[in-house]
Design an enzyme around this catalytic site. Structure first.
Site: not given
Ligand code: NDP
Length: 465
Positions: A17-18, A45, A50, A53, A117, A182-183, A186, A203, A309, A442, A447
């Site tokens: 994207s970027g 994306c 995105c 997904k 590259a 997020y991932i 979702e 965790r 990113d 409405h 609303e």
């Molecule tokens: P996130 O950073 O959102 O979440 C990572 C999760 O993994 C957290 O719950 C974290 O726990 C846990 N975690 C991290 N390290 C470990 C480990 N070693 N063992 C066990 N659990 C662990 O990452 P995602 O992979 O879900 O998504 C990556 C990025 O992609 C997002 O930050 C977002 O920017 C982007 N994204 C955006 C979407 C959207 O806009 N709808 C959809 C999908 C991705 P803890 O909470 O304790 O840190």
């Protein structure tokens, strides 16, 4: 514009994207531009994020839709889902979109090079497969991120990431997903909606750390209501695979054992900088390997910039696009500008989904002390005739000193669509009084945004009153 000293005015690494936005705009401003992509144009994306997904979210949502329809007199007997039909349609659309990215680059006069590259020096990149070097006055690194795996874990080779989920040969009967971001959230709901037995292993105690607490609780409860087994406070200890059946056994640190067809790591993404040659020119990175840039997306090396990113600022597609546009204006448009990363609306496509913009309640209290909260939870009208419930949460955070709405958080159907419009109001700094002056639409769930009159006081503050 072309500086004859170099092959190109701009060489972009990564056609996501970027990178694509920056390359197209720069070329349209008169620069000679090439972009290298080692996989397929479109980036995370379009190819493995995105876009596919969201198709999976739609596919999964139909199951619920059929059940809801029964409350409205429809008969939804004998409905069935065929993974291969859906998967192939989804991937055909991804192919089509990737083709559009290639054509858009060509139409803008950008040369697309299908190769990896790597940076050789401040003005040179090496095309790995073609085994040649090219020079450029400016280099833009837009390589994005890649999903993490805990490679120290015994049996990590038996796991997959979100990258592979779009290409599964067959729909699993049982899937285990690690993570609570997020991932993980979702996809847990996608697979549960498709009828897959789904287990999320997180965790922490409540998913979506960093989001408003009410949102976190609503999504956490929503996961459970969708049939996802949510195991908290533990992580994987090891994974084994039965070579005959292909089934994996996930051993958790809390002693539980889960037998699954697919085991997914969704534990965050890291900048995709390995082997990129950043060290050849001394580009500064942070402890996650993300490229450090200034407000104009320039690295510590004058001729090298980075967007998206790989810089780990706000890791969202529209942000990478805006950063790419600001880069083009700065370097080739004669209008130096950064992109303002403040107050960016975003969504989590859980079911129901999240829409959020601005500060959370905790952040707002910390920053401003005195805030007013307006909160509404209700069963949307659509569910009045259905057996299933899907509660809606709408929450406004208002700065008490000047009545400005500094945050809005929603969980419920259509929240991503609604938050896009609310994002304009919050970014514009409108007050709660101005929200209230706006006439309601409405009957709609949105609303509530302009009809909430009662301030909400947290129980602990109420007790102290
Ligand atoms: P996130 O950073 O959102 O979440 C990572 C999760 O993994 C957290 O719950 C974290 O726990 C846990 N975690 C991290 N390290 C470990 C480990 N070693 N063992 C066990 N659990 C662990 O990452 P995602 O992979 O879900 O998504 C990556 C990025 O992609 C997002 O930050 C977002 O920017 C982007 N994204 C955006 C979407 C959207 O806009 N709808 C959809 C999908 C991705 P803890 O909470 O304790 O840190």
């Amino acid at each position: 514009m072309t500086d004859t000293e170099f092959d190109y005015d701009l060489f972009t690494i990564g056609a996501g994207s970027g990178g694509v936005r920056a390359s197209r705009l720069s070329s349209m401003m008169g620069a000679k531009v090439a972009v290298a992509e080692e996989y397929r144009p479109g980036g995370t994306c379009v190819i493995r994020g995105c876009v596919p997904k969201k198709f999976m979210v739609y596919a999964s949502g139909f199951g619920k839709g059929f059940r809801q329809a029964e409350g409205y007199g429809w008969s939804a007997d004998n409905v069935s889902f065929d993974w291969a039909t859906f998967r192939d349609a989804m991937n055909a659309e991804v192919d089509r979109l990737s083709g559009i990215y290639s054509r858009n680059l060509a139409n803008a006069g950008v040369e697309l090079i299908h190769d990896r590259a790597e940076i050789v020096d401040t003005h040179t990149v090496r095309l790995v497969n073609e085994d040649r070097t090219v020079t450029a006055k400016n280099i833009l690194v837009a390589v994005g991120g890649a999903p993490n795996k805990d490679w120290d874990l015994e049996g990590a080779e038996h796991t997959i990431t979100s990258n592979e989920l779009f290409h599964l040969k067959k729909l699993p009967e049982y899937i285990v997903i690690a993570g609570g971001g997020y991932i993980a959230c979702e996809f847990a709901q996608v697979f549960a909606g498709l009828g897959v037995k789904t287990c999320l292993v997180y965790r922490g105690d409540t998913v979506l750390r960093g989001f408003d607490e009410d949102v976190r609780v609503a999504v956490h409860e929503g996961l459970k209501a969708s049939g996802v087994r949510v195991i908290t406070g533990t992580v994987f200890e090891k994974i084994t695979k039965d070579e005959d059946t292909g089934k994996k056994t996930v051993f958790l640190k809390n002693g539980d054992e889960l037998i699954a067809d697919d085991v997914v790591f969704a534990i965050g993404r890291d900048p995709y900088t390995k082997g990129l040659g950043l060290e050849n020119v001394g580009i500064e990175v942070n402890d996650k390997g993300a490229i450090i840039v200034d407000e104009y997306s320039k690295t510590n090396v004058d001729s090298i910039y980075a967007v998206g990113d790989v810089t780990d600022r706000v890791n969202l597609t529209p942000v990478a696009i805006r950063e790419g546009a600001a880069f083009a204006d700065t370097v080739f448009g004669g209008k130096p500008r950064g992109y303002d990363h403040d107050t960016i609306a975003s969504a989590v496509f859980t079911q129901p989904p999240v829409g959020t913009v601005g500060l959370t309640e905790v952040e707002a209290r910390k920053k401003y002390g005195q805030i007013d909260i307006y909160k509404s939870t209700f069963n949307p009208m659509k569910y009045a005739l259905t057996k299933e419930r899907s509660p809606m949460l709408i929450k406004l955070i208002v700065r008490a000193s000047d009545d400005v709405v500094i945050g809005c958080h929603m969980v419920g159907d259509d929240s991503p669509e609604i938050i896009q419009a609310v994002g304009i109001a919050v970014k514009a700094g409108l007050t709660k009084a101005q929200f209230d002056e706006t006439c309601a639409v409405h009957p709609s769930v949105a609303e509530e945004l302009v009809t909430m009159k009662e301030k909400w006081t947290p129980p602990e503050l109420k007790a102290a009153e």
